[in-house]
Design a protein around this motif. Structure first.
Motif, PDB file in Angstrom:
ATOM      1  N   GLN A  15       0.834  -1.250  -0.001  1.00 24.47           N
ATOM      2  CA  GLN A  15       0.097   0.020  -0.023  1.00 24.47           C
ATOM      3  C   GLN A  15       0.792   1.191  -0.031  1.00 24.47           C
ATOM      4  O   GLN A  15       1.666   1.629   1.065  1.00 24.47           O
ATOM      5  N   LEU A  16       0.904   2.157  -1.000  1.00 14.73           N
ATOM      6  CA  LEU A  16       1.713   3.123  -1.168  1.00 14.73           C
ATOM      7  C   LEU A  16       0.743   4.373  -0.524  1.00 14.73           C
ATOM      8  O   LEU A  16      -0.561   4.791  -1.212  1.00 14.73           O
ATOM      9  N   PRO A  17       1.380   5.191   0.373  1.00 11.34           N
ATOM     10  CA  PRO A  17       0.467   6.268   0.843  1.00 11.34           C
ATOM     11  C   PRO A  17       0.140   7.091  -0.096  1.00 11.34           C
ATOM     12  O   PRO A  17       1.114   7.722  -1.087  1.00 11.34           O
ATOM     13  N   GLN A  18      -1.013   7.524  -0.213  1.00 12.52           N
ATOM     14  CA  GLN A  18      -1.369   8.580  -1.562  1.00 12.52           C
ATOM     15  C   GLN A  18      -0.802   9.879  -1.522  1.00 12.52           C
ATOM     16  O   GLN A  18      -0.512  10.585  -2.330  1.00 12.52           O
ATOM     17  N   ILE A  19      -0.688  10.340  -0.251  1.00  7.47           N
ATOM     18  CA  ILE A  19      -0.311  11.781  -0.018  1.00  7.47           C
ATOM     19  C   ILE A  19       0.989  11.769   0.728  1.00  7.47           C
ATOM     20  O   ILE A  19       1.150  11.392   1.903  1.00  7.47           O
ATOM     21  N   GLY A  20       2.372  12.012  -0.089  1.00  4.85           N
ATOM     22  CA  GLY A  20       3.529  11.918   0.665  1.00  4.85           C
ATOM     23  C   GLY A  20       4.013  13.319   0.827  1.00  4.85           C
ATOM     24  O   GLY A  20       3.645  14.342   0.231  1.00  4.85           O
ATOM     25  N   ALA A  21       5.238  13.562   1.264  1.00  4.71           N
ATOM     26  CA  ALA A  21       5.806  14.731   1.426  1.00  4.71           C
ATOM     27  C   ALA A  21       7.015  14.944   0.311  1.00  4.71           C
ATOM     28  O   ALA A  21       7.864  14.376   0.448  1.00  4.71           O
ATOM     29  N   GLY A  22       6.890  15.901  -0.378  1.00  7.52           N
ATOM     30  CA  GLY A  22       7.925  16.361  -1.255  1.00  7.52           C
ATOM     31  C   GLY A  22       8.911  17.225  -0.568  1.00  7.52           C
ATOM     32  O   GLY A  22       9.030  17.516   0.665  1.00  7.52           O
ATOM     33  N   THR A  23      10.359  16.860  -1.214  1.00 10.38           N
ATOM     34  CA  THR A  23      11.449  17.544  -0.240  1.00 10.38           C
ATOM     35  C   THR A  23      12.486  18.348  -1.148  1.00 10.38           C
ATOM     36  O   THR A  23      13.143  18.841  -0.643  1.00 10.38           O
ATOM     37  N   TRP A  24      11.953  18.322  -2.447  1.00  2.95           N
ATOM     38  CA  TRP A  24      12.857  19.316  -3.437  1.00  2.95           C
ATOM     39  C   TRP A  24      12.873  20.859  -2.955  1.00  2.95           C
ATOM     40  O   TRP A  24      11.951  21.228  -2.491  1.00  2.95           O
ATOM     41  N   LYS A  25      14.198  21.161  -2.719  1.00  2.00           N
ATOM     42  CA  LYS A  25      14.425  22.765  -2.289  1.00  2.00           C
ATOM     43  C   LYS A  25      14.032  23.085  -0.722  1.00  2.00           C
ATOM     44  O   LYS A  25      14.144  24.154  -0.408  1.00  2.00           O
ATOM     45  N   HIS A  26      14.111  21.700   0.079  1.00  2.00           N
ATOM     46  CA  HIS A  26      13.802  22.146   1.497  1.00  2.00           C
ATOM     47  C   HIS A  26      15.118  22.509   1.868  1.00  2.00           C
ATOM     48  O   HIS A  26      16.177  21.869   1.571  1.00  2.00           O
ATOM     49  N   SER A  27      15.612  23.417   2.633  1.00  4.48           N
ATOM     50  CA  SER A  27      16.951  24.071   2.907  1.00  4.48           C
ATOM     51  C   SER A  27      17.588  23.164   3.975  1.00  4.48           C
ATOM     52  O   SER A  27      16.591  22.663   4.642  1.00  4.48           O
ATOM     53  N   ASP A  28      18.913  23.428   4.239  1.00  9.63           N
ATOM     54  CA  ASP A  28      19.557  22.674   5.325  1.00  9.63           C
ATOM     55  C   ASP A  28      18.817  22.922   6.901  1.00  9.63           C
ATOM     56  O   ASP A  28      18.623  22.053   7.359  1.00  9.63           O
ATOM     57  N   GLU A  29      18.699  24.257   6.954  1.00  8.34           N
ATOM     58  CA  GLU A  29      17.896  24.669   8.033  1.00  8.34           C
ATOM     59  C   GLU A  29      16.363  23.992   8.206  1.00  8.34           C
ATOM     60  O   GLU A  29      16.008  23.598   9.337  1.00  8.34           O
ATOM     61  N   ILE A  30      15.669  23.991   7.229  1.00  8.45           N
ATOM     62  CA  ILE A  30      14.277  23.660   7.369  1.00  8.45           C
ATOM     63  C   ILE A  30      14.053  22.237   7.322  1.00  8.45           C
ATOM     64  O   ILE A  30      13.269  21.785   7.863  1.00  8.45           O
ATOM     65  N   ALA A  31      14.714  21.308   6.384  1.00 12.29           N
ATOM     66  CA  ALA A  31      14.455  20.152   6.235  1.00 12.29           C
ATOM     67  C   ALA A  31      14.326  19.232   7.317  1.00 12.29           C
ATOM     68  O   ALA A  31      13.188  18.688   7.536  1.00 12.29           O
ATOM     69  N   PRO A  32      15.251  19.356   8.412  1.00  2.03           N
ATOM     70  CA  PRO A  32      15.080  18.150   9.567  1.00  2.03           C
ATOM     71  C   PRO A  32      13.562  18.391  10.102  1.00  2.03           C
ATOM     72  O   PRO A  32      12.862  17.490  10.613  1.00  2.03           O
ATOM     73  N   LYS A  33      13.223  19.610  10.424  1.00  2.00           N
ATOM     74  CA  LYS A  33      12.126  20.103  11.135  1.00  2.00           C
ATOM     75  C   LYS A  33      10.800  19.868  10.179  1.00  2.00           C
ATOM     76  O   LYS A  33       9.709  19.284  10.585  1.00  2.00           O
ATOM     77  N   ALA A  34      11.092  20.213   8.876  1.00  2.00           N
ATOM     78  CA  ALA A  34       9.801  19.774   8.043  1.00  2.00           C
ATOM     79  C   ALA A  34       9.224  18.368   7.968  1.00  2.00           C
ATOM     80  O   ALA A  34       8.446  18.172   7.876  1.00  2.00           O
TER      81      ALA A  34
END
Ligand code: NAD
Length: 324
Positions: A15-34
């Protein structure tokens, strides 16, 4: 999480989750928290790639969430993508291993060929991620590696358990048709650019008819490309102000973004919207709720906005470039 999102059943029953989280352009600062907040909200698919240059920082968010008991590794789909400089048989494994290390995981649930174009090898030490240009600036240098070689190298990694599902991205139907002739491990998912300006009705039909699930990327059309100051996007009318989309959003008391995602989800597509802001992340995830739906007429009106307008088109990079 308080809310369980819908899934798409793949050909092997998973079962593939239908709504996933995109990560393109997440900055170094924001990525871990996002990444952390998206997992807290209930996202169960993270859509990464070598090319995004942020797998380590995204992995940090995932590792922290696992350590804090927010999720278990086995409950999350971690996806990555092979960059085109690593298409040769002898480079595929190292590329996958590097991405696995960056994410801090033992296997990928999903691993894509990012683009069906092989480029000259660039060693990790020279530049990582390598990007489109051989010299890091403007020269596009091809390699002679056909997709079949890359696919067979990836199949080996599936056999070894490093990858659970293979996917292809930015493939058109003819390329997919060819791949299906020799693939021992069938591609499970096609990920392509889909939004109302690029509705991809036939490509979706074809892929689905062959048993693939389809993931739509850049669901908000030009929005993502404005950040890159791409002239095509700057000249395209925003989908967030598009009258048909706005009218339908008003009728449902929703935002334009929710309508754009709903249009994709109701077509049976998976989506991977990218948002830094936890409020938007939550709004996007909840598009899977069935308490509101678009009518068939609304779906058709939105599909009617199609003008085959593709923002992420490699041909734009290759203008004036001869292969050999
Ligand atoms: P997107 O369509 O998800 O748009 C992102 C932009 O929309 C950001 O500016 C974000 O702040 C904004 N946004 C997000 N939610 C919103 C909301 N509810 N209301 C208003 N604005 C909102 O664009 P994307 O990042 O290009 O695509 C999504 C993901 O797809 C990527 O992050 C990546 O994981 C994947 N992707 C894959 C490929 C590929 O070649 N396979 C190419 C592009 C993107």
């Amino acid at each position: 999480p308080h809310y369980r999102e819908p899934t798409i059943i793949l050909f092997d029953g998973s079962q593939l989750p239908q709504i996933g989280a995109g990560t393109w352009k997440h900055s170094d600062e924001i990525a871990p928290k996002a990444i952390y907040t998206s997992l807290q909200l209930g996202y169960r698919l993270l859509d990464g790639a070598c090319d995004y240059g942020n797998e380590k920082v995204c992995g940090e968010g995932l590792r922290r969430a696992i350590a804090d008991g927010v999720v278990k590794r086995e409950d999350v789909w971690v996806a990555s993508k092979l960059w085109q400089t690593f298409h040769a048989m002898e480079h595929v494994r190292a590329a996958v291993q590097k991405s696995l290390e960056d994410w801090g995981v033992e296997y990928f649930d999903l691993y894509y060929i990012h683009f069906p174009i092989s480029l000259a090898y660039v060693p990790f030490e020279t530049r990582y991620p390598p990007g489109w240009y051989y010299d890091g600036e403007s020269e596009v240098r091809h390699s002679r590696v056909p997709i079949r070689e890359t696919w067979e190298a990836l199949e080996e990694l599936v056999d070894e358990g490093l990858i659970r599902h293979l996917g292809v991205s930015n493939f058109n139907s003819a390329l997919l048709m060819d791949l299906l002739k020799y693939a021992r491990v069938k591609p499970a998912i096609l990920q392509i650019e889909i939004h109302p300006y690029n509705a991809q009705l036939r490509a979706v039909d074809y892929a689905q008819s062959q048993g693939l699930a389809v993931t739509a990327y850049s669901s908000f059309g030009p929005q993502s490309f404005l950040e890159l100051k791409m002239s095509k996007a700057l000249h395209a009318p925003s989908l967030f102000m598009q009258p048909v989309v706005t009218q339908i959003a008003d009728a449902h008391n929703k935002t334009q973004a929710e309508v754009l995602l709903k249009w994709a989800v109701q077509r049976g597509l998976a989506v991977v919207p990218k948002a830094d802001d936890v409020r938007l992340q939550e709004l996007n995830l909840r598009v899977g709720e069935t308490s509101w739906m678009l009518s068939e007429e609304e779906m058709e009106r939105i599909s009617g906005l199609d003008m085959h307008l593709r923002f992420n088109d490699p041909a734009d990079e290759f203008e004036g470039c001869h292969i050999f």
